[in-house]
Each structure stands twice: as structure tokens, then as C-alpha cells.
Write a protein that holds these residues in place. Structure first.
Motif, short mmCIF file in Angstrom:
data_model
loop_
_atom_site.label_atom_id
_atom_site.label_comp_id
_atom_site.label_asym_id
_atom_site.label_seq_id
_atom_site.Cartn_x
_atom_site.Cartn_y
_atom_site.Cartn_z
N PRO A 36 0.68 -1.29 0.27
CA PRO A 36 0.06 0.02 0.01
C PRO A 36 0.77 1.22 -0.22
CG PRO A 36 -0.93 -1.28 1.70
CD PRO A 36 1.01 -1.98 1.34
N GLU A 59 -5.55 3.31 -2.48
CA GLU A 59 -5.86 2.91 -1.58
C GLU A 59 -7.15 4.42 -1.51
OE1 GLU A 59 -3.75 1.63 2.41
OE2 GLU A 59 -4.86 -0.12 1.37
N SER A 60 -6.57 4.66 -2.28
CA SER A 60 -7.98 6.60 -2.68
C SER A 60 -7.31 7.27 -3.96
CB SER A 60 -7.32 7.18 -1.38
OG SER A 60 -6.27 7.79 -1.52
#
Length: 129
Positions: A36, A59-60
Motif C-alpha cells: 500500500p 487505496e484512494s
């Protein structure tokens, strides 16, 4: 469509590293897997500064924007986030490719129909040597 890790298609595996010191233990010219982005910013910056190919999981949208700015080769995203990232990548002409992790060959068609750059199978990542 980019297909990484399919048993019928030759590929160069990604090499997982958790710390900058581990990069020296990976094969020359390999692409690193950092996990990540939120937990790998320092390594991503090191890779950027040293022109080392790497891949991260976004994750965004913010993660993807920053990873692309730091010249990630691939940005992995789940099936729900990937279409949004793909649109942004096309709008801003990302150099990074948006990739969705898959576990079954049957998932490739749906990902292709969404217009995502590619898929990666779990066996494409080497976690230890």
C-alpha cells in the motif's frame, strides 16, 4: 491489456520489499512491489530519486495521484476504485498503468470491459527469496 502473472504468458515478477535496504537483494532491473502506498511513501520517493521501477497499491485517488507523481510503474487498485483511477489516469495522461489484482482467469474479461489497463495474478509477486 496488460496481463501479469498468467501461467500462459511470460512475465517478470514483482519483488516485494519492505525497507530500502532490501532493494539491493533484488535482481537488477526488476520492478519492486511496495504494498500500500500509504505505508511506502519513503521507499517510493527513494525509488523515484534512484530511477527504480516500482508498483504500489492505491487505496484512494490521492494515493494514485502521488504514486504517479513519484513515477510508479503500476498502480494497483481494487475493482471498485480502479474505474475511477483509470478515468483520472486517462485525463491526466498518467505514465503509470492501473492494474487490478485477480485470482481467476475468468475475472479478466470484466476488467477489460471496464477499460482498465491490466490485471495481475497473485503469483506475479515474489515475497521472499
Amino acid at each position: 491489456m496488460i496481463i501479469i502473472g498468467h501461467p500462459d504468458i511470460p512475465f517478470d515478477p514483482l519483488h516485494y520489499v519492505e525497507r530500502i535496504e532490501e532493494i539491493a537483494k533484488t535482481p537488477p532491473n526488476s520492478t519492486l512491489w511496495l504494498g500500500p502506498f500509504s505505508g511506502a511513501k519513503a521507499i517510493a520517493k527513494h525509488c523515484f530519486e534512484n530511477r527504480i521501477a516500482y508498483t504500489v497499491m492505491a487505496e484512494s485517488v490521492r494515493d494514485a495521484l502521488l504514486a504517479n507523481a513519484l513515477h510508479a510503474r503500476f498502480i494497483l487498485a481494487d475493482k471498485t476504485l480502479a474505474p475511477k483511477l483509470q478515468k483520472i489516469a486517462e485525463t491526466y495522461l498518467f505514465d503509470a498503468k492501473i492494474i487490478v489484482p485477480v485470482s481467476e482467469e475468468s475475472e479478466m474479461e470484466a476488467i477489460a470491459q471496464m477499460g482498465i489497463d491490466g490485471v495481475i495474478f497473485q503469483n506475479a509477486i515474489i515475497f521472499s527469496e
